[in-house]
Scaffold this motif. Structure first.
Motif, PDB file in Angstrom:
ATOM      1  N   GLN A   1      39.288  63.297 100.840  1.00 13.83           N
ATOM      2  CA  GLN A   1      40.154  61.534 100.742  1.00 13.83           C
ATOM      3  C   GLN A   1      40.294  61.356 102.543  1.00 13.83           C
ATOM      4  O   GLN A   1      40.912  60.359 103.037  1.00 13.83           O
ATOM      5  N   ALA A   2      40.485  63.265 103.410  1.00 18.12           N
ATOM      6  CA  ALA A   2      40.546  62.992 104.710  1.00 18.12           C
ATOM      7  C   ALA A   2      39.516  62.128 105.070  1.00 18.12           C
ATOM      8  O   ALA A   2      39.979  61.277 106.178  1.00 18.12           O
ATOM      9  N   LYS A   3      37.885  62.582 104.507  1.00 18.82           N
ATOM     10  CA  LYS A   3      36.865  61.767 105.253  1.00 18.82           C
ATOM     11  C   LYS A   3      36.975  60.058 104.884  1.00 18.82           C
ATOM     12  O   LYS A   3      36.290  59.278 106.040  1.00 18.82           O
TER      13      LYS A   3
ATOM     14  N   VAL B   1      37.520  67.916 108.978  1.00 19.95           N
ATOM     15  CA  VAL B   1      38.729  66.675 108.967  1.00 19.95           C
ATOM     16  C   VAL B   1      40.282  67.870 110.518  1.00 19.95           C
ATOM     17  O   VAL B   1      39.977  68.849 110.310  1.00 19.95           O
TER      18      VAL B   1
ATOM     19  N   TYR C   1      32.461  60.219 110.651  1.00 20.53           N
ATOM     20  CA  TYR C   1      33.072  60.845 108.886  1.00 20.53           C
ATOM     21  C   TYR C   1      31.975  60.326 107.703  1.00 20.53           C
ATOM     22  O   TYR C   1      32.499  60.781 107.085  1.00 20.53           O
TER      23      TYR C   1
ATOM     24  N   ILE D   1      45.237  65.050 109.609  1.00 21.08           N
ATOM     25  CA  ILE D   1      44.683  64.071 108.378  1.00 21.08           C
ATOM     26  C   ILE D   1      45.364  64.769 107.261  1.00 21.08           C
ATOM     27  O   ILE D   1      45.837  64.290 106.390  1.00 21.08           O
ATOM     28  N   VAL D   2      45.538  66.532 106.636  1.00 20.05           N
ATOM     29  CA  VAL D   2      45.120  67.136 106.010  1.00 20.05           C
ATOM     30  C   VAL D   2      46.769  67.286 105.571  1.00 20.05           C
ATOM     31  O   VAL D   2      47.246  66.606 104.680  1.00 20.05           O
TER      32      VAL D   2
ATOM     33  N   GLU E   1      48.912  65.447 106.398  1.00 20.80           N
ATOM     34  CA  GLU E   1      49.022  63.557 105.696  1.00 20.80           C
ATOM     35  C   GLU E   1      48.851  63.813 104.366  1.00 20.80           C
ATOM     36  O   GLU E   1      49.673  63.293 103.895  1.00 20.80           O
ATOM     37  N   ILE E   2      48.223  64.375 103.939  1.00 23.11           N
ATOM     38  CA  ILE E   2      47.714  63.742 102.764  1.00 23.11           C
ATOM     39  C   ILE E   2      48.465  64.770 101.468  1.00 23.11           C
ATOM     40  O   ILE E   2      49.147  64.533 100.559  1.00 23.11           O
TER      41      ILE E   2
END
Length: 60
Positions: free
Chosen positions: A22-24, A43, A35, A47-48, A50-51
């Motif tokens: 998902q991060a990619k 990653v 990416y 971003i992680v 945020e997920i």
């Protein structure tokens, strides 16, 4: 951050791989075509965060 880092934090293997995937996708959508490669498994930490919705501790 890699899937191994997420597994170390307590995520199951499949969950960790899914989060990285998902991060990619998010990074490619933000304009980073780097990416868009299946061999890339690392990653940015933000971003992680945020997920998953929680901040990760910088100290390990």
């Amino acid at each position: 951050m890699s899937s191994k880092d997420l597994e170390f934090l307590g995520f199951k293997h499949h969950q960790a791989v899914t989060i990285i995937r998902q991060a990619k996708i998010i990074m490619v959508n933000k304009g980073y075509p780097y990416y868009n490669n299946k061999r890339i498994g690392v990653v940015p930490r933000h971003i992680v965060e945020e997920i998953i919705g929680i901040p990760l501790n910088q100290e390990e």
